[in-house]
Design a protein around this motif. Structure first.
Motif, PDB file in Angstrom:
ATOM      1  N   PHE A  82       0.832  -1.199   0.000  1.00 42.26           N
ATOM      2  CA  PHE A  82       0.000   0.000   0.000  1.00 42.26           C
ATOM      3  C   PHE A  82       0.869   1.252   0.000  1.00 42.26           C
ATOM      4  CE2 PHE A  82      -2.662  -3.289   1.581  1.00 42.26           C
ATOM      5  CZ  PHE A  82      -3.968  -2.938   1.265  1.00 42.26           C
ATOM      6  N   ALA A  86       0.702   0.331   5.305  1.00 42.59           N
ATOM      7  CA  ALA A  86      -0.237  -0.478   6.100  1.00 42.59           C
ATOM      8  C   ALA A  86       0.451  -1.542   6.924  1.00 42.59           C
ATOM      9  CB  ALA A  86      -1.305  -1.107   5.179  1.00 42.59           C
ATOM     10  N   TYR A  88       1.231  -3.257  10.477  1.00 44.52           N
ATOM     11  CA  TYR A  88       0.452  -3.331  11.707  1.00 44.52           C
ATOM     12  C   TYR A  88       1.236  -2.644  12.816  1.00 44.52           C
ATOM     13  CZ  TYR A  88      -1.517  -6.933   8.752  1.00 44.52           C
ATOM     14  OH  TYR A  88      -2.048  -7.582   7.689  1.00 44.52           O
ATOM     15  N   HIS A  90       0.982  -2.388  15.977  1.00 42.02           N
ATOM     16  CA  HIS A  90       1.185  -3.011  17.284  1.00 42.02           C
ATOM     17  C   HIS A  90       2.140  -4.197  17.212  1.00 42.02           C
ATOM     18  CE1 HIS A  90      -2.065  -4.971  15.191  1.00 42.02           C
ATOM     19  NE2 HIS A  90      -1.841  -6.059  15.905  1.00 42.02           N
ATOM     20  N   PHE A  99       3.294 -12.217   9.598  1.00 38.44           N
ATOM     21  CA  PHE A  99       1.835 -12.246   9.676  1.00 38.44           C
ATOM     22  C   PHE A  99       1.167 -13.116   8.605  1.00 38.44           C
ATOM     23  CE2 PHE A  99      -2.449 -10.704   9.187  1.00 38.44           C
ATOM     24  CZ  PHE A  99      -2.857 -10.428  10.473  1.00 38.44           C
TER      25      PHE A  99
ATOM     26  N   SER B 403      -7.024   0.524   5.656  1.00 38.88           N
ATOM     27  CA  SER B 403      -5.987  -0.183   4.886  1.00 38.88           C
ATOM     28  C   SER B 403      -5.379  -1.325   5.700  1.00 38.88           C
ATOM     29  CB  SER B 403      -4.906   0.797   4.438  1.00 38.88           C
ATOM     30  OG  SER B 403      -4.217   1.320   5.541  1.00 38.88           O
ATOM     31  N   LEU B 404      -5.380  -1.209   7.039  1.00 35.94           N
ATOM     32  CA  LEU B 404      -4.838  -2.298   7.850  1.00 35.94           C
ATOM     33  C   LEU B 404      -5.719  -3.537   7.736  1.00 35.94           C
ATOM     34  CD1 LEU B 404      -3.567  -0.744  11.163  1.00 35.94           C
ATOM     35  CD2 LEU B 404      -2.321  -1.448   9.145  1.00 35.94           C
ATOM     36  N   ALA B 407      -5.137  -4.904   4.370  1.00 33.37           N
ATOM     37  CA  ALA B 407      -3.854  -5.609   4.317  1.00 33.37           C
ATOM     38  C   ALA B 407      -3.990  -6.990   4.943  1.00 33.37           C
ATOM     39  CB  ALA B 407      -2.781  -4.804   5.044  1.00 33.37           C
ATOM     40  N   ALA B 408      -4.726  -7.062   6.043  1.00 33.73           N
ATOM     41  CA  ALA B 408      -4.904  -8.352   6.712  1.00 33.73           C
ATOM     42  C   ALA B 408      -5.695  -9.305   5.826  1.00 33.73           C
ATOM     43  CB  ALA B 408      -5.595  -8.150   8.045  1.00 33.73           C
ATOM     44  N   LEU B 421      -6.153 -10.617  15.587  1.00 37.72           N
ATOM     45  CA  LEU B 421      -4.763 -10.203  15.385  1.00 37.72           C
ATOM     46  C   LEU B 421      -4.614  -8.727  15.053  1.00 37.72           C
ATOM     47  CD1 LEU B 421      -3.611 -13.288  13.303  1.00 37.72           C
ATOM     48  CD2 LEU B 421      -3.217 -12.852  15.733  1.00 37.72           C
ATOM     49  N   VAL B 422      -5.667  -8.113  14.534  1.00 36.88           N
ATOM     50  CA  VAL B 422      -5.526  -6.708  14.153  1.00 36.88           C
ATOM     51  C   VAL B 422      -6.484  -5.815  14.952  1.00 36.88           C
ATOM     52  CG1 VAL B 422      -5.617  -5.059  12.266  1.00 36.88           C
ATOM     53  CG2 VAL B 422      -4.789  -7.366  11.844  1.00 36.88           C
ATOM     54  N   PRO B 425      -6.089  -6.049  19.097  1.00 34.08           N
ATOM     55  CA  PRO B 425      -4.903  -5.351  19.623  1.00 34.08           C
ATOM     56  C   PRO B 425      -4.954  -3.849  19.408  1.00 34.08           C
ATOM     57  CG  PRO B 425      -4.260  -7.157  18.178  1.00 34.08           C
ATOM     58  CD  PRO B 425      -5.733  -7.087  18.132  1.00 34.08           C
ATOM     59  N   MET B 426      -5.545  -3.420  18.289  1.00 33.03           N
ATOM     60  CA  MET B 426      -5.579  -1.985  18.050  1.00 33.03           C
ATOM     61  C   MET B 426      -6.614  -1.301  18.926  1.00 33.03           C
ATOM     62  SD  MET B 426      -4.327  -1.295  14.276  1.00 33.03           S
ATOM     63  CE  MET B 426      -4.082   0.327  14.893  1.00 33.03           C
ATOM     64  N   ASP B 509       3.911   3.098  22.334  1.00 30.58           N
ATOM     65  CA  ASP B 509       3.797   2.067  21.296  1.00 30.58           C
ATOM     66  C   ASP B 509       3.455   2.631  19.937  1.00 30.58           C
ATOM     67  OD1 ASP B 509       4.388  -0.028  22.833  1.00 30.58           O
ATOM     68  OD2 ASP B 509       2.515  -1.115  22.532  1.00 30.58           O
ATOM     69  N   ALA B 510       2.514   3.569  19.936  1.00 30.84           N
ATOM     70  CA  ALA B 510       1.875   3.991  18.689  1.00 30.84           C
ATOM     71  C   ALA B 510       2.855   4.665  17.738  1.00 30.84           C
ATOM     72  CB  ALA B 510       0.719   4.929  18.995  1.00 30.84           C
TER      73      ALA B 510
END
Ligand SMILES: Nc1ncnc2c1ncn2[C@@H]1O[C@H](COP(=O)(O)OP(=O)(O)OP(=O)(O)O)[C@@H](O)[C@H]1O
Ligand SMILES: [Mg+2]
Lengths: 349, 510
Positions: A82, A86, A88, A90, A99, B403-404, B407-408, B421-422, B425-426, B509-510
């Motif tokens: 992307f 994109a 992750y 975390h 992943f 987009s996350l 992407a997953a 998994l996405v 956690p977010m 973290d972010a």
């Protein structure tokens, strides 16, 4: 690796916006095709249709001869990088790369071997335990790339992956991507609106405008032999010069006049690349005034204004002999003019 | 200003505050009534049989004098200006008639000295600080130092003057017996002295801070200006915080270590006695346990809210209306909610039991049965909080970049994997926020208990805040209630600290 074939693909969004309009395009097995075009022309939409993130209104998508038009993304075996990568946020880089394998229930030695390989290929082995927020733009791009290659997909989709990088990193990454493509022998559909990227990286360039595919072919062929004014304008920097006029017999008459091997009499547009303008006194030279000289080192760009007001750019080797304010003559080098129909921009000759 | 000098400035401020607090404490608590009574009596006996002075030094009104006449014991009386003194009657040689009185005031002179001393000490430190600043070229810091010194001096002098003035004004006039003259150290009014002390404390801190600022300004002007601007922006809310939060908490702490009730003016210090008392109070522990059980509704509601948010996040027709409907209970007044639910859960007329009856199940006295009362309250709380938590989760979901998720999907994750998994956690910061604030709020929960069960039946729904309320306003044990509040406060502080830590961790973290 597999080939990718789009046939008569149409995407009409809710609200009637046509994002993609009857696009037929084939990316051969192991080929690198760049999809270029101005902003909003439907490039991203095509990638999303291939990836399965959007459903087409009509048409088909085939990967490796298999019709995947109605399959969900994870059954298509494509990887996409992307524009914003994109990653992750975390997860560490290692977990990001792992992943796609982890969700396929791969674990243990095989997983870590492939993650390490991908990371080494992209030279991010030292960054594996960082979070994406702790990476530079270029490093993120590599991490995203590693995540894409780690599962060895049938084809790769790139959506302007270099647009967030600064010029120097971009040039370097360009070369690395080409090398990577050779090494993996991957099928790549690469979206960009940077024509330099398209020309330097791809084996095939496909130019789009307003949802339609205008022309596809080898980069230099498209540059020399564009099928329409839009394609001619899109490729080349600075952009092609255009002068309105009319073809009569074997000549083009306008603010610039030159020979034209066009039979028909019609209103036409002359397109001439900056490097095909010749400065200096000559019999058929048109008088012009130099408005600006931009020395670039090995060459110079000379900006001119014709009597009739048209602005032109000429590219001359080395240092220009003139300076701003000078009056010069300008003409089109023999046989280099491109002629387009004034009405719809299609090529005359 | 070097780092060492800055440290000295901070130390001076600290010293100053401690000293002033000490003085204030001394002013309020240094009065030993028994000792003063003995002293007054001794003085009176020494004067026994002397001729009464025509201009007696005491400003006692008639009522108090007559009280004196009836009793030989020393009395604590109040001056017209509100200060306290111990008096002992002076009788004639026959030990028969009262001819006057000895009055003993607090030892305010010492207080004046102890007030002035730290003031000058701090002043000295401040000046020393300024002399030590070599790199200061501009005159600014010097002016500031002088100004601070003047402020200090003025405040200290005002205190001292006030004390000396009072001595002069109330000292026995010319004809008074010499023995009395030395004894009768007149006190200033307590409130006024307190005010002066407060002024002194503030001015001291201000003075040192000013010096600090000015010296720093010579180094980094932009930062100081920024700091100044920032402080001026937060000043109003800071003042609000001081008056309405910090001050009451301080008062609460004070009450919790004193015997304090509305009727008696005698409020001796009792240390941790009230805390010991609640530690041995089974009802307190019951309330604490109930509170912990009650707090369980928070995670349960969160799960439901997340589920609702996931459903309501879908782009479906009419989804907005549904979101509003789910959110509505949160907007409704808690009392109204409590009343409606009281009816729903009613043993004889409640909707819930009517439903049970149609299924031929036995009726349950939801709020009257110790086994079901707390779960019933938890149900109502969950119902009320669901909408709020759902909206927060919805916001959290919509903050996850699309987009996350895409992407997953491309990476091959199925719906459950994408969530696990996405998405989950977010959402972690949102979840921790909801959990901790939810638990904090659950410990505040009062209205539902108050309206629906009043802590009953058999203390089954007795939570901490309700216990505090009852102890204070029904049993009139404000001091014990204050001690309980301190415990609750500590508990919530721990939770809040936890929340802060997780929020910080997440930000990193972010
Ligand atoms: N979800 C959507 N709903 C409606 N219209 C959309 C949607 N997504 C894209 N479009 C429209 O479709 C057209 C093509 O969009 P697309 O994102 O494919 O452009 P692009 O070529 O990738 O442009 P850029 O170079 O700016 O990224 C645009 O006109 C856009 O407004
Ligand atoms: Mg795009």
């Amino acid at each position: 690796m597999a080939d990718l074939a789009l046939a008569h693909l149409v995407k009409r969004f809710a609200g009637g916006v046509v994002g993609v309009d009857d696009v037929t395009l084939t990316v051969g097995e192991g080929a690198f095709t760049a999809l270029v075009g101005p902003s909003g022309c439907g490039k991203t939409t095509i990638l999303r249709l291939v990836a399965g993130l959007e459903e087409p209104t009509s048409g088909t998508v085939q990967i490796g001869g298999r019709d995947v038009t109605w399959l969900p993304p994870r059954e298509r075996d494509v990887a996409m990088v992307f524009q914003n990568y994109a990653l992750y946020p975390h997860l560490t880089v290692r977990e990001n790369i792992a992943f796609p394998l982890a969700v396929r229930r791969m674990a243990g030695a095989e997983l870590s071997r492939r993650v390490t390989n991908a990371a080494e290929l992209l030279e991010i082995g030292a960054l594996l335990d960082r979070k994406p927020a702790q990476l530079s733009g270029g490093q993120r791009q590599r991490a995203a790339l590693a995540r894409a290659i780690v599962r060895e997909p049938a084809c790769f989709l790139f959506d302007e992956p270099l647009s967030n990088l600064d010029a120097q990193v971009r040039a370097q990454t360009r070369a690395e991507l080409v090398a990577l493509h050779r090494r993996l022998g991957a099928t790549i559909l690469y979206v960009t609106h940077d024509q330099v990227e398209a020309m330097t990286m791809a084996q095939t360039v496909a130019v789009m405008a307003r949802g339609r595919l205008l022309q596809e072919g080898a980069p230099l062929r498209l540059y020399r032999d564009p099928a329409s004014l839009a394609v001619a304008r899109f490729l080349g920097s600075p952009s092609i010069n255009t002068v309105a006029g009319r073809t009569t017999g074997a000549r083009f008459e306008g603010a610039l006049a030159c020979e034209a091997r066009v039979a028909a009499c019609a209103d036409a547009v002359l397109g001439v690349r900056p490097e095909h303008l010749v400065l200096g006194p000559a019999m058929d030279a048109a008088p012009a005034q130099v408005t600006l000289v931009e020395p670039l080192g090995p060459e110079s760009l000379v900006r001119l204004r014709l009597r009739s007001g048209e602005e032109l750019v000429a590219r001359v080797a080395g240092e220009a002999a003139c300076c701003a304010g000078d009056a010069v003559g300008v003409r089109v080098a023999a046989g280099t003019g491109l002629f387009f129909r004034a009405a719809d921009g299609t090529r005359l000759a | 200003m070097t780092r060492g000098e800055r440290r000295a400035a901070a130390l001076a401020t600290l010293l100053w505050s401690v000293a002033t607090i000490g003085v204030a404490w001394h002013a309020l608590h240094g009065i030993d009534h028994a000792a003063r009574s003995r002293e007054a009596l001794a003085r009176a006996h020494a004067l026994q049989g002397r001729a009464p002075s025509p201009a007696f030094p005491m400003h006692l009104d008639v009522r108090e004098l007559s009280a004196l006449q009836q009793d030989e014991r020393p009395l604590i009386v109040h001056d017209p200006d509100g200060s306290e003194l111990v008096t002992a009657p002076v009788k004639d040689a026959d030990d028969w008639e009262i001819i006057g009185a000895v009055g003993l005031y607090s030892r305010w002179r010492e207080m004046a000295i102890s007030t002035a001393l730290p003031s000058f000490a701090a002043l000295l430190v401040a000046i020393g600080l300024m002399v030590g600043v070599r790199a200061v070229r501009t005159v600014g810091p010097r002016v500031a130092a002088v100004g601070a010194g003047a402020l200090f001096g003025a405040a200290a002098a005002a205190t001292t003057l006030q004390l000396r003035d009072a001595v002069v004004a109330l000292a026995p006039r010319a004809a008074a017996p010499p023995a009395l003259e030395r004894l009768a150290l007149a006190p200033p009014s307590l409130a006024f002295t307190g005010l002066l002390l407060a002024l002194l404390a503030v001015s001291g801190a201000l003075a040192v801070a000013t010096i600090h600022w000015h010296a720093a300004q010579a180094e980094r002007p932009a930062r100081v200006r920024e700091t100044l601007g920032a402080w001026s922006f937060i000043a109003p809310s800071l003042a609000h915080l001081l008056v309405f939060t910090i001050a009451p908490v301080g008062f609460l702490l004070w009450i919790s270590v004193h015997d304090w009730d509305l009727l008696s003016s005698d409020r001796p210090f009792v240390g941790l006695a009230h805390f010991r008392e609640i530690a041995h109070d089974p009802l307190f522990w019951r309330a604490l346990r109930n509170g912990l059980v009650y707090a369980l509704y928070v995670p349960v509601t969160m799960v439901a809210a997340l589920g609702a948010a996931l459903v309501l996040d879908q782009p479906l027709r009419g989804i907005k209306l549904l979101r509003v409907v789910v959110f509505l209970p949160y907007v409704a007044s808690t009392v109204a909610v409590a009343l409606v639910w009281q009816w729903l859960l009613h043993r004889d007329f409640g909707l819930l039991n009517a439903a049970l009856a149609t299924l031929h199940l036995p009726r349950v006295d939801w709020l009257g049965n110790p086994a079901t009362a707390l779960p019933a309250l938890m149900l109502v709380s969950a119902w009320g909080q669901l909408g709020y938590m759902m909206v927060v989760y919805l916001a959290g979901l919509q903050a996850i970049p699309q987009s996350l998720i895409e992407a997953a999907r491309l990476d091959g994750a199925d719906a459950w994997q994408r969530f696990r998994l996405v998405v989950w956690p977010m959402l972690r910061p949102v979840s921790t926020y909801l959990l901790l604030t939810g638990i904090i709020w659950s410990f505040h929960g009062f209205t539902l208990v108050y309206v629906m069960t009043e802590g009953g039946p058999a203390h089954a729904t007795d939570v901490l805040v309700y216990r505090i309320y009852q102890t204070a306003w029904e049993f009139r044990r404000f001091d014990v209630a204050a001690a309980m509040s301190v415990v609750l406060c500590g508990l919530l502080l721990v939770l809040t600290a936890l929340q802060w830590r997780t929020v910080k961790g997440e930000a990193a973290d972010a």
